[in-house]
Structure formats: C-alpha cells, structure tokens
Design an enzyme around this catalytic site. Structure first.
Site, PDB file in Angstrom:
ATOM      1  N   HIS A  22      -1.450  -2.942   1.547  1.00  0.00           N
ATOM      2  CA  HIS A  22      -1.408  -1.533   2.000  1.00  0.00           C
ATOM      3  C   HIS A  22      -2.403  -0.712   1.170  1.00  0.00           C
ATOM      4  O   HIS A  22      -2.132  -0.400   0.017  1.00  0.00           O
ATOM      5  CB  HIS A  22       0.003  -0.964   1.821  1.00  0.00           C
ATOM      6  CG  HIS A  22       0.156   0.443   2.316  1.00  0.00           C
ATOM      7  ND1 HIS A  22       1.148   0.807   3.197  1.00  0.00           N
ATOM      8  CD2 HIS A  22      -0.547   1.578   2.061  1.00  0.00           C
ATOM      9  CE1 HIS A  22       1.051   2.094   3.459  1.00  0.00           C
ATOM     10  NE2 HIS A  22       0.027   2.596   2.771  1.00  0.00           N
ATOM     11  N   HIS A  24      -5.616   2.552   1.382  1.00  0.00           N
ATOM     12  CA  HIS A  24      -6.455   3.535   2.075  1.00  0.00           C
ATOM     13  C   HIS A  24      -7.841   3.477   1.445  1.00  0.00           C
ATOM     14  O   HIS A  24      -7.969   3.673   0.230  1.00  0.00           O
ATOM     15  CB  HIS A  24      -5.898   4.946   1.908  1.00  0.00           C
ATOM     16  CG  HIS A  24      -4.489   5.078   2.404  1.00  0.00           C
ATOM     17  ND1 HIS A  24      -4.190   5.584   3.651  1.00  0.00           N
ATOM     18  CD2 HIS A  24      -3.301   4.752   1.833  1.00  0.00           C
ATOM     19  CE1 HIS A  24      -2.872   5.564   3.825  1.00  0.00           C
ATOM     20  NE2 HIS A  24      -2.312   5.071   2.733  1.00  0.00           N
ATOM     21  N   LYS A 111       0.474   0.842  12.536  1.00  0.00           N
ATOM     22  CA  LYS A 111       1.139   1.637  11.511  1.00  0.00           C
ATOM     23  C   LYS A 111       1.852   2.808  12.156  1.00  0.00           C
ATOM     24  O   LYS A 111       1.239   3.587  12.901  1.00  0.00           O
ATOM     25  CB  LYS A 111       0.090   2.144  10.503  1.00  0.00           C
ATOM     26  CG  LYS A 111       0.619   3.103   9.443  1.00  0.00           C
ATOM     27  CD  LYS A 111       1.472   2.392   8.406  1.00  0.00           C
ATOM     28  CE  LYS A 111       2.131   3.386   7.451  1.00  0.00           C
ATOM     29  NZ  LYS A 111       1.256   3.859   6.396  1.00  0.00           N
ATOM     30  N   HIS A 148       5.791   3.985   7.763  1.00  0.00           N
ATOM     31  CA  HIS A 148       5.978   5.038   6.764  1.00  0.00           C
ATOM     32  C   HIS A 148       7.384   5.561   6.991  1.00  0.00           C
ATOM     33  O   HIS A 148       7.632   6.280   7.958  1.00  0.00           O
ATOM     34  CB  HIS A 148       4.936   6.151   6.915  1.00  0.00           C
ATOM     35  CG  HIS A 148       5.063   7.210   5.862  1.00  0.00           C
ATOM     36  ND1 HIS A 148       4.149   7.366   4.850  1.00  0.00           N
ATOM     37  CD2 HIS A 148       6.041   8.120   5.633  1.00  0.00           C
ATOM     38  CE1 HIS A 148       4.555   8.351   4.048  1.00  0.00           C
ATOM     39  NE2 HIS A 148       5.702   8.818   4.508  1.00  0.00           N
ATOM     40  N   HIS A 186       5.665   0.999   1.020  1.00  0.00           N
ATOM     41  CA  HIS A 186       5.830   1.788  -0.212  1.00  0.00           C
ATOM     42  C   HIS A 186       7.238   2.339  -0.376  1.00  0.00           C
ATOM     43  O   HIS A 186       7.444   3.556  -0.409  1.00  0.00           O
ATOM     44  CB  HIS A 186       4.785   2.909  -0.326  1.00  0.00           C
ATOM     45  CG  HIS A 186       4.500   3.679   0.945  1.00  0.00           C
ATOM     46  ND1 HIS A 186       5.483   4.269   1.684  1.00  0.00           N
ATOM     47  CD2 HIS A 186       3.348   3.951   1.587  1.00  0.00           C
ATOM     48  CE1 HIS A 186       4.935   4.872   2.729  1.00  0.00           C
ATOM     49  NE2 HIS A 186       3.639   4.678   2.678  1.00  0.00           N
ATOM     50  N   ASP A 259      -0.861   1.156  -1.861  1.00  0.00           N
ATOM     51  CA  ASP A 259      -0.966   2.509  -1.309  1.00  0.00           C
ATOM     52  C   ASP A 259      -1.978   3.344  -2.098  1.00  0.00           C
ATOM     53  O   ASP A 259      -1.831   4.569  -2.206  1.00  0.00           O
ATOM     54  CB  ASP A 259       0.393   3.224  -1.258  1.00  0.00           C
ATOM     55  CG  ASP A 259       0.370   4.422  -0.311  1.00  0.00           C
ATOM     56  OD1 ASP A 259      -0.515   4.482   0.554  1.00  0.00           O
ATOM     57  OD2 ASP A 259       1.226   5.298  -0.461  1.00  0.00           O
TER      58      ASP A 259
HETATM   59  O1  DOR Z   1       0.608   9.664  -0.845  1.00  0.00           O
HETATM   60  C1  DOR Z   1       0.192   9.253   0.223  1.00  0.00           C
HETATM   61  N1  DOR Z   1      -1.119   9.298   0.535  1.00  0.00           N
HETATM   62  N2  DOR Z   1       1.062   8.790   1.111  1.00  0.00           N
HETATM   63  C2  DOR Z   1       0.711   8.465   2.349  1.00  0.00           C
HETATM   64  O2  DOR Z   1       1.561   8.063   3.107  1.00  0.00           O
HETATM   65  C3  DOR Z   1      -0.690   8.631   2.810  1.00  0.00           C
HETATM   66  C4  DOR Z   1      -1.615   8.634   1.698  1.00  0.00           C
HETATM   67  C5  DOR Z   1      -3.003   9.149   2.045  1.00  0.00           C
HETATM   68  O3  DOR Z   1      -3.555   8.719   3.066  1.00  0.00           O
HETATM   69  O4  DOR Z   1      -3.531   9.953   1.295  1.00  0.00           O
HETATM   70 ZN    ZN Z   2      -0.294   4.642   2.551  1.00  0.00          ZN
END
Ligand code: DOR
Ligand code: ZN
Length: 355
Positions: A22, A24, A111, A148, A186, A259
């Site tokens: 997971h 980004h 997702k 989520h 998460h 995450d």
């Molecule tokens: O803290 C987070 N940041 N939680 C999420 O679910 C998304 C993520 C983000 O994309 O910045």
């Molecule tokens: Zn995330």
C-alpha cells in the site's frame, strides 16, 4: 502481550526482499523523488489510485504504470526490476467490463474510498450497494478489494470511524461477498485487528510503520505536529499495542503496507493540513525499529516478505535484503518537485539500516 525472546543481540538480519502492499507515489515530478525510495527497498508495491484525476480505467492504470517505471532506477545486481502493482479507484459507477479489461492489463485490485474519507476521495463511493455488480465481477475475476475502512459521517467521532465502519459496512460486505478477497488497509485499532484475525481466509490487513511506532500523543507533543497527521488518524496506546501484537504474531492475516503518502511540507504545515505520513525513505528501517522494540525481529520476514504475496497469490520474491544494526539519521527534507518533502522521523536517529 506475548512473551518474546530477546533479539537485542542481533546485529544483522537477512530477509527475502519485502514488498509494500500500500503506497502513494503521486504523479509528475513527485515520482522522481519517491519512486526511487520505494524501489530501493521493495520488490513490488501496490500503487494507490487516488491521483488527480483518479485512476478509473485500465488504460489509465497502464499509462500510470509506465510513468512510475520511467522514474524507477535500474535494479541492483541480483535483483529483478521493481514492479508496480496497479489498482483502480472504485466509484459508484465503475463498469464491470472495466474490471475485465483491468485484469487483462495486470491490475491486481480496486480501492474503496468512502466519498470524503481522505485525500482525493471526492470521487469515492457514496453507497456500497451501488458497486455490487462490479464487486461481483471482481469476486469472479479474482481482483482484490482494498478498503479504506472509515465511515465519513460528521456525527461520528473521528477516532471511532474505523470501529463503526467494521460494524456498519465491512461485516455486511463480507457476508454478501464471501469469496471476495478484502484487504482492510492501514488498520489502526484493536477492534480492526480482532476483526481481521477472526474473519477467515479471504480477509487480511495491512499495518503501517507509523501506526506501530506512535500513538496519538505524537501529534501533540509540545505543539501541533502535522507530519504525524494521517488518516486513519493515530489512536490511543492500547490500539498501538494491539497492532504491534497483530503484526508480530506471525499471523498471515497481517502484512506490510506503508501507506507512505507524500505531501509538500507547506501543505501539511497549513491551517488545513493534508493527511499523510511520508515513510518510503526508511520504510523497512522503521518497521525494524518497531519489531525490535517488541523483541520480535524473527517475525519481520513473514510480515514484510511472505504473507502479502501469499494473500495476493503471487510468488514471494527470490532475492534478499540485509538490515544491519547501525545508527543513522535520515535527512530532514527532500526536494519534491518545486516544493519540499519532510519525511517522518527525518533528522532522528534510527537503529537499523538497509545495507
Ligand atoms: O493519511 C492518508 N494519506 N491517508 C489516506 O488514506 C490517503 C493518504 C494520501 O493520499 O495522502
Ligand atoms: Zn493510503
């Protein structure tokens, strides 16, 4: 808490190359900073689709994968190239046909963001029932559903949103799609850890390093600390301990998902700061710190390198990485396009380092 053997004599640990289930990585210039961090540590990474615009078609997922690969460094000798595993963003009207095209394109999952739950979730799902024909196709085609797990209603206390989601959304979903593989992403609470442990073989969870290392006090110690703010938000110490117990239990239901969620520092240090902790720069080291503190370094490999691929029905990686007990201090910031990125624990000494 389980009694642990002392791992403090360990000076190094070699493990199968881990994967991040997971993460980004954003898009554009940001890729140049963050993709090399993830690719340096992990064989594969499940790429979140909440970019702008969100990744809602197989064609977009394929194009995004190409941009990520273009930002990845060549593999080190003895390692296979870094492999991004792509996901689609589930909306109220993602067509079942798109699931079939996505599967053919190598997309592994969709997702679920409840609309309004977090960063770039405004296109998210407003009512799970609207997605049921798509979920049926996913169940049949073997795509995973990544969740989520927070309700978004403003009358539910922010700290209770995960626990309420289990009762009102996840349990009915689990009942209606018994063979859909679901990853509760998460997780942050004792309730979620207990639920996942008892929910059978089609349910698993990822746990971040920051939720293993910190409780909610970290956001407020000596002043507001926006770099510790993420969603789902850090919880009380009893929840952190439950997550450590789950991650170090050796249960295959729990595996690594950072995450890691980069935001420009000025957008976190803001009157309405963005949610997300950046941990990709030292991900496996942060997990090692948490496992070592629990006296459970012997459980790190299962969590980081075995149970994720097993759940996704993918082969475990073949190469290895080595961690050495060696104090080092990650930088306080990285360039991030035209902005600056402040990593979690930047400027603070860590005890383990990947060789
Ligand atoms: O803290 C987070 N940041 N939680 C999420 O679910 C998304 C993520 C983000 O994309 O910045
Ligand atoms: Zn995330």
């Amino acid at each position: 808490m389980t009694q642990r053997s002392d791992s403090r004599h360990l000076s190094s640990l070699t493990l199968i190359r881990p994967d991040d289930w997971h993460v980004h990585v954003r898009d554009g210039e940001a890729l140049k900073t963050v993709v090399p961090h993830t690719a340096a540590q992990f064989g594969r990474a499940v790429i979140m689709p909440n970019v702008r615009p969100p990744v809602t078609t197989a064609a977009q997922a394929v194009a995004y994968r190409e941009r990520i690969l273009a930002a990845a460094p060549p593999p080190l000798p003895g390692h296979t190239p870094f492999k991004p595993l792509m996901t689609l963003y589930l909306t109220d009207n993602l067509p079942p046909d798109e699931i079939k095209r996505a599967k053919d394109a190598g997309v592994v999952a969709a997702k679920l963001y409840p609309a309004g739950a977090t960063t770039n979730s405004d296109a998210g799902v407003t009512d799970l029932r609207k997605t049921y024909t798509t979920l049926e196709t996913m169940q049949r085609e073997g795509l995973l559903l990544l969740v989520h797990g927070e309700v978004t209603s403003s009358d539910i206390d922010l700290f209770d949103r995960e626990a309420v989601f289990i009762d009102t959304e996840l349990i009915p979903l689990r009942r209606d799609f018994p063979e859909l593989k679901i990853v509760f992403e998460h997780i942050t609470t004792r309730e979620a850890a207990q639920y996942v442990q008892s929910a059978g073989n089609y349910t698993a969870a990822t746990i971040t390093a920051h939720h293993l290392l910190y409780n909610r006090n970290a956001m407020f110690s000596g002043g507001m600390r926006p770099h510790y703010y993420c969603l789902p938000v850090l919880k009380r110490e009893i929840h952190r301990q439950a997550l450590v117990d789950a991650a170090t239990s050796g249960s295959p239901h729990f595996f690594l998902g950072t995450d890691s969620a980069p935001h420009a520092a000025h957008l976190k240090e803001h009157a309405s700061g963005c949610a997300g902790c950046y941990t990709a720069h030292a991900a496996i080291e942060l997990y090692a710190q948490a496992f070592d503190a629990a006296g459970a370094m012997d459980k790190l490999e299962g969590f980081a390198s075995w149970y994720g691929p097993d759940f996704y029905q993918l082969p475990r990686n073949e190469s290895t990485i080595t961690l050495r007990r060696e104090a080092w201090t990650p930088p306080e910031s990285y360039a991030f396009g035209e902005a600056v990125l402040k990593p979690l624990a930047g400027g603070q000494a860590l005890q383990w380092r990947m060789v």
